[in-house]
Every structure is written in C-alpha cells, then in structure tokens.
Design a protein around this motif. Structure first.
Motif, short mmCIF file in Angstrom:
data_model
loop_
_atom_site.label_atom_id
_atom_site.label_comp_id
_atom_site.label_asym_id
_atom_site.label_seq_id
_atom_site.Cartn_x
_atom_site.Cartn_y
_atom_site.Cartn_z
N ARG A 1 47.52 38.18 40.58
CA ARG A 1 48.60 37.82 39.64
C ARG A 1 48.18 38.30 38.27
N LEU B 1 43.56 35.97 39.52
CA LEU B 1 44.42 35.92 38.34
C LEU B 1 43.81 36.82 37.27
N THR C 1 43.05 34.78 46.13
CA THR C 1 43.90 35.44 45.14
C THR C 1 43.18 35.47 43.81
N LYS D 1 53.41 38.79 37.16
CA LYS D 1 53.78 39.54 38.35
C LYS D 1 52.70 39.37 39.42
N ARG D 2 53.12 39.59 40.66
CA ARG D 2 52.20 39.64 41.79
C ARG D 2 52.11 41.09 42.26
#
Length: 443
Positions: free
Chosen positions: A14, A93, A91, A27-28
């Motif tokens: 992200r 960031l 994930t 945004k991803r």
C-alpha cells in the motif's frame, strides 16, 4: 527495496499519505511494481489531500474543477517500507508525501507543513524533541449501543472506568502483547500503557525523540495500527474525541523541549522554573491557542470533550504540575524540562497538531513574547480566556488568526477551513448515532 528483498512473502504493498483530516489516502499495487514508486513516484489529484471526512470533494475548492483536478506527485518518505501486522496476508505499507511536478513540496500536504516548521528550527540551530501520548477506547460496536468488548480472558465486560488498573490491562493482554510486537516491527517507540478513566479506555505513550517528523509519523501509524489490530480481534478501537457522553474523552497530549546546536535543552536554566526561552515558548503557544483550536479540535464531536470539569482544558493558561491547565510544566529533572500541551483530542491529524504547537512555540521564542503568570489551583474555577466553544467559532478563529500564516501556508489554511465549513454544513443533517458511526473508525 532491501526491505522487500528480505521479506519475499510480501506480495502486495500500500502507498499512502495523510490528508488534512489525517485519513490515509492511497493505492494498492503488486510488490513487483514497487521500484517504480521510488524511481517515478505515483500521482494523486491535489484535491485528494483536501477531501472532507466522508471522502468527498470540497465544493468550490480551487483544487477541483477550477484547476482541472490536476495531479500532484507523491514520493516515498524517508520511512521506507513497514509491515501491516493487522492484515491477514503479508503486506507492506510505504508512506508517501506530495510534491509539485517540478519537485517542490506541496504546501497543502500536512506532512510538508510540519517539515516547513522543522526547517525553521534547523535554520536557527535548534532541534525540537517531541513525544505524544495517545488515548483510545476499545469498543464493541456490534449493537446499537457502544459497549466495552468482553475480555478475551474472562468473557466479562467491565462497565466502569479503572484508572491505572492492571486488571483492565490484563483483560486485553493478548491484544496489547500483539500491539507491542507490531509497534516494534513498525519502529514505533511504544512505551508505557495504562488504563484510563473511561470503560475500555487506555493510553500509550510514544517515547521522546529529536525528530518531529518521525514523531508525527509514529502517531499517525500508531492510530492506523491500533484500529486495524482491534478489528482483527473482533472489536473497534477509537480515537474519537468523545464516544461516550458520560465519560472523559480521548486526548493526544504532546510533550516537547528544544535542543541547541550543542545538544543542550534551551528550556533548562538549572531551576525548577525553567528558562526565559521556555516561558517565551509557553507564551507563543498561548497566543496561538484560539487560532489553532481547529487543529486541536477538528470535528464536531471534538467540542463535546472540551467542556469544564471533564479532564480536558477549556481555559487558556499555563501552570507548573497542574493537569487542569492547557499547558503544563511537568515536574522533572532540569535536563528534562519540557512543556506538555494538553489541548488536542485523539481525533487530530498528528502532523498538523505538532506543526501548530512547534510553530507557535517558535514564534514565542523568536518574538520573545512574555508569558503571563502561571495559574495555581483549579483552572476551571478561574476567570480565564476561553478556548472556542464550538466548531464554527473555531473555524472563524483559525481563518482570522494573524499567527496562523506564520505557521502554515495560506493555501493550507484556506483548504482546511473550506473542508471544515463543508463538514459543518452536512453534519447538521446527521443524527447523533450517525455522527458516532462516522467518527468511530475514521478519525
């Protein structure tokens, strides 16, 4: 990029920046395209930094139709990649901030606004040292009435506040253990945790550091982490200023001192009273208090917290070791002489809050403003100048304050005031329950 290389299990990232409300906008994308963000950046419309609390464009904003809703350029901050431990899939960031296409900082970005204040300190050979204290509620919001979540240990709900209760902390030990592990993984310096006065209310202190931008990053990321991790546990965490009418609200207190080029604290003169420069900084903060109230109390619900006898300051004053005053000089050793700013709610944008406080303090130091006498006793019982008592009054004070343009770019002042006036208008259409549902997760 080394971080991604060391974490091959991370498949998506992200990219996110804080808008004027402190909401993460981003945004991803697949991790294999991450290098493009470092070499080329990514683009958002300038207007994305200026959305209202619902995520809507601000009507008549010069950033929207008047300018063709043009794009700004967003580049990674010095923070680099961070894990997102509240998500089920690995994930990363990547915090970003906004520039114009020619590479100059975009003044309407709240992180750029703080960087501008920090640069003014650096030009004088000064370094602010900043720490924040963040209060939040753990809440079961599955029904129509907000309640404390049942303890994962006992299955029971504690219906009252338990100040400094180990039992209250231990009831959510799994959550807090995971929270501290996540803070370590994200390089957020989480220090002491305590239970607070409200049911399911807690406070965690983030350690002092001589980097206001990192302190603001940490506070912004901490709020994101706590809210995300709570949802992973099946309940909510809220930094909303006043989720319960009958209990104290959430604050975000800030402690700060200032170091000179030799690393000495300029607030320290070897006495318990502190230096002239400390009192000048106090005076600057007091002078800007009404004008910056919108920064410290940015939402309609914020003003439910700022009422007498509710553990949040209402009078504009300072004192030594007195928690009823807006500014408190805590008892400490001389080298740790500092100012505690106690006005802001937990619902603030940390970048704007820290910029407003440090900017006001610097004006006090530069102009050698003389502080009034410190108060003694209960500030609520004294005849003091008062903070704005409602949202509209605070918006007017922010726009009309002569000090604000010395701290923030005029474009940011205009954008933030327009955002708040739009929210003020449409908030009148919502019931109390609808307002709570809006603010609970968003702020």
């Amino acid at each position: 990029m080394n971080w991604l290389h060391d974490h091959p299990d991370v498949r998506t990232i992200r990219v996110a920046a804080a808008d004027l409300n402190g909401v993460a906008r981003g945004k991803r994308l697949p991790a294999r395209f991450a290098d493009k963000v470092f070499t080329e950046g990514t683009r958002f419309p300038y207007s994305v930094m200026n959305l209202d609390i619902w995520g809507e464009d601000v009507e008549d904003s010069p950033l929207v139709f008047e300018s063709g809703d043009a794009d700004g350029l967003l580049m990674p901050t010095e923070r680099g990649f961070l894990p997102m431990p509240w998500l089920s899939a690995p994930t990363a960031l990547l915090p970003i901030w906004m520039f114009h296409m020619d590479g100059t900082p975009y003044a309407g970005d709240p992180r750029q606004a703080l960087a501008r204040v920090v640069e003014r300190y650096k030009a004088l050979g000064l370094t602010p040292v900043v720490a924040t204290e963040l209060e939040f509620f753990l809440i079961d919001d599955s029904g129509k009435t907000l309640r404390v979540p049942p303890s994962p240990r006992s299955g029971k709900r504690r219906t009252g506040g338990e100040v400094l209760s180990l039992r209250a902390l231990d009831a959510f030990d799994i959550f807090f253990s995971q929270l501290y592990d996540a803070c370590e993984a994200m390089d957020i310096p989480a220090d002491t945790a305590i239970s607070e006065a409200g049911p399911g209310q807690f406070e965690i202190n983030l350690s002092h550091q001589p980097d206001p931008l990192k302190a603001a990053d940490d506070s912004w990321l901490f709020k994101m982490l706590v809210k995300g991790l709570a949802r992973a546990h099946g309940f909510a965490a809220s930094f909303m200023a006043k989720p319960y009418d009958e209990w104290p609200g959430n604050g975000m207190h800030m402690h700060f001192s200032v170091l000179d080029a030799e690393g000495s604290n300029i607030f320290n003169d070897g006495t318990p009273q502190g230096s002239d420069q400390m009192r000048h900084a106090v005076a600057g903060c007091l002078a800007a208090m009404s004008g910056s109230a919108l920064i410290f109390a940015p939402h309609e619900n914020s003003y439910d917290r700022l009422v007498p006898d509710a553990h949040a300051p209402t009078g504009i004053a300072w004192a030594y070791e007195n928690r009823t005053s807006a500014l408190r000089i805590p008892a400490s050793g001389p080298q740790a002489r500092r100012i505690e700013h106690r006005v802001a709610g937990g619902d603030v944008n940390p970048y704007l809050m820290i910029a407003a406080i440090l900017g006001a303090a610097l004006i006090g130091i530069e102009d050698k403003i003389e502080a009034p006498e410190p108060i003694k006793g209960n500030a609520y019982a004294l005849d003091l100048p008062q903070m704005p008592t409602d949202w509209e009054e605070a918006i007017d004070a922010f726009q009309n304050c002569e000090i604000m343009p010395r701290i923030f770019d005029r474009e940011l002042i205009t954008n933030f005031a327009m955002t708040k006036r739009q929210e003020l208008h449409y908030m009148a259409e919502l019931s109390d329950q609808e307002q709570t549902e809006l603010y609970l997760d968003t702020v």
